[in-house]
Scaffold this motif. Structure first.
Motif, PDB file in Angstrom:
ATOM      1  N   ASP A 129       3.515  -8.806  -5.160  1.00 34.70           N
ATOM      2  CA  ASP A 129       2.474  -8.129  -4.389  1.00 34.70           C
ATOM      3  C   ASP A 129       1.951  -6.904  -5.133  1.00 34.70           C
ATOM      4  O   ASP A 129       0.734  -6.692  -5.219  1.00 34.70           O
ATOM      5  N   SER A 130       2.839  -6.122  -5.698  1.00 37.13           N
ATOM      6  CA  SER A 130       2.457  -4.922  -6.433  1.00 37.13           C
ATOM      7  C   SER A 130       1.645  -5.287  -7.679  1.00 37.13           C
ATOM      8  O   SER A 130       0.607  -4.680  -7.962  1.00 37.13           O
ATOM      9  N   TRP A 131       2.103  -6.282  -8.409  1.00 34.64           N
ATOM     10  CA  TRP A 131       1.380  -6.737  -9.594  1.00 34.64           C
ATOM     11  C   TRP A 131      -0.017  -7.219  -9.226  1.00 34.64           C
ATOM     12  O   TRP A 131      -1.005  -6.873  -9.877  1.00 34.64           O
ATOM     13  N   ALA A 132      -0.102  -8.027  -8.158  1.00 32.17           N
ATOM     14  CA  ALA A 132      -1.398  -8.553  -7.732  1.00 32.17           C
ATOM     15  C   ALA A 132      -2.341  -7.420  -7.330  1.00 32.17           C
ATOM     16  O   ALA A 132      -3.530  -7.436  -7.688  1.00 32.17           O
ATOM     17  N   ALA A 133      -1.827  -6.439  -6.615  1.00 31.63           N
ATOM     18  CA  ALA A 133      -2.658  -5.300  -6.200  1.00 31.63           C
ATOM     19  C   ALA A 133      -3.161  -4.518  -7.414  1.00 31.63           C
ATOM     20  O   ALA A 133      -4.300  -4.057  -7.429  1.00 31.63           O
ATOM     21  N   ASP A 134      -2.326  -4.386  -8.424  1.00 34.84           N
ATOM     22  CA  ASP A 134      -2.695  -3.610  -9.608  1.00 34.84           C
ATOM     23  C   ASP A 134      -3.636  -4.358 -10.563  1.00 34.84           C
ATOM     24  O   ASP A 134      -4.492  -3.740 -11.190  1.00 34.84           O
ATOM     25  N   TYR A 135      -3.472  -5.682 -10.680  1.00 32.25           N
ATOM     26  CA  TYR A 135      -4.175  -6.390 -11.737  1.00 32.25           C
ATOM     27  C   TYR A 135      -5.153  -7.475 -11.269  1.00 32.25           C
ATOM     28  O   TYR A 135      -6.034  -7.847 -12.040  1.00 32.25           O
ATOM     29  N   TYR A 138      -6.949  -7.349  -8.226  1.00 32.24           N
ATOM     30  CA  TYR A 138      -7.997  -6.852  -7.334  1.00 32.24           C
ATOM     31  C   TYR A 138      -8.557  -5.513  -7.789  1.00 32.24           C
ATOM     32  O   TYR A 138      -9.111  -4.772  -7.006  1.00 32.24           O
ATOM     33  N   SER A 139      -8.407  -5.204  -9.051  1.00 34.26           N
ATOM     34  CA  SER A 139      -8.907  -3.911  -9.528  1.00 34.26           C
ATOM     35  C   SER A 139     -10.271  -4.021 -10.170  1.00 34.26           C
ATOM     36  O   SER A 139     -10.809  -5.026 -10.425  1.00 34.26           O
ATOM     37  N   THR A 168       8.285 -15.808   2.286  1.00 34.25           N
ATOM     38  CA  THR A 168       7.549 -14.619   2.726  1.00 34.25           C
ATOM     39  C   THR A 168       7.470 -14.556   4.250  1.00 34.25           C
ATOM     40  O   THR A 168       7.668 -13.499   4.848  1.00 34.25           O
ATOM     41  N   ASP A 217       7.887  -8.340  -3.292  1.00 28.36           N
ATOM     42  CA  ASP A 217       7.274  -7.012  -3.434  1.00 28.36           C
ATOM     43  C   ASP A 217       6.710  -6.810  -4.838  1.00 28.36           C
ATOM     44  O   ASP A 217       5.624  -6.246  -5.005  1.00 28.36           O
TER      45      ASP A 217
END
Length: 106
Positions: free
Chosen positions: A97-103, A105-106, A29, A94
């Motif tokens: 990161d997208s998965w983490a943002a969606d699942y 921190y929601s 990263t 990416d």
């Protein structure tokens, strides 16, 4: 530890074995942001001992994901950058990161 033959041939299993090593994704990263010297890379990652960083970089070099360039200066300095196959991991990072943002921190 005995590895099942199917797992040994499974590309996803082999990739996970590489990427799960401590500090590997941090190194990748960080290098996705551009070339870094050894000490700069260590500072940017934070918390990784120089010995472990050297081992991981050597491993990633042997896998063809990272290349090392010696700078023609004194003292001798090296810089590390991702190879094309290492840069191809951008989509993996990416996706994580997208998965983490969606699942996460929601």
């Amino acid at each position: 530890m005995k590895v099942e033959p199917r797992r040994h041939l499974c590309p996803a299993y082999q990739a996970i074995q590489i990427l799960q090593e401590k500090w590997v994704l941090h190194i990748i990263t960080t290098l996705l942001g551009g070339s870094r010297g050894f000490n700069e890379l260590g500072r940017d990652i934070g918390g990784c001992s120089p010995t472990t960083l050297a081992q991981r970089l050597s491993q990633l070099e042997s896998l063809g994901l990272v290349s090392k360039t010696l700078q023609p200066s004194l003292p001798l300095r090296s810089s590390y950058q991702l190879t094309p196959s290492g840069r191809a991991l951008q989509s993996v990072v990416d996706a994580i990161d997208s998965w983490a943002a969606d699942y996460l921190y929601s």
